[in-house]
Enzyme design. Sequence first.
Site, PDB file in Angstrom:
ATOM      1  CB  VAL A  62     -11.450   1.214   1.905  1.00  0.00           C
ATOM      2  CG1 VAL A  62     -10.379   1.755   3.046  1.00  0.00           C
ATOM      3  CG2 VAL A  62     -12.823   1.131   2.258  1.00  0.00           C
ATOM      4  CB  CYS A  63      -6.774   2.835  -1.408  1.00  0.00           C
ATOM      5  SG  CYS A  63      -6.900   4.690  -1.705  1.00  0.00           S
ATOM      6  NE  ARG A  64      -0.644   6.198   3.299  1.00  0.00           N
ATOM      7  CZ  ARG A  64      -0.336   7.369   3.013  1.00  0.00           C
ATOM      8  NH1 ARG A  64      -0.612   7.880   1.842  1.00  0.00           N
ATOM      9  NH2 ARG A  64       0.261   8.523   3.744  1.00  0.00           N
ATOM     10  CG  MET A  90      -7.483   2.316   5.352  1.00  0.00           C
ATOM     11  SD  MET A  90      -9.059   1.917   6.220  1.00  0.00           S
ATOM     12  CE  MET A  90      -8.202   1.317   7.695  1.00  0.00           C
TER      13      MET A  90
END
Length: 99
Positions: A62-64, A90
């Site tokens: 997961v990242c932004r 996210m």
Amino acid sequence: MKQMTAKEVETLLNEGKNLNIVDVREVAEVAEGKIPGAVNIPLGLLEFRMHELDKSKEYTLVCRSGGRSGQASQFLEGQGFNVINMSGGMLAWEGKLEK
């Protein structure tokens, strides 16, 4: 590269599935909130900390927005890890947050 949407990840967690989530955002970004139970390993440190991961497990990255986790997924796949990129990151996450 395998992908899963943020909604699919949220559904699996709500069903009680035990997912190994690795958040590759920077520490300051994670401080604003992360998926409960996620482990933070910033993308820039992944090469040096991948020994903390177990090749027998599957990891959801997961990242932004999904870009950095996509890079992390490609890197870890090349190292023999079983990974899934959470597309949308996210920004697409509507589930609970842990601070």
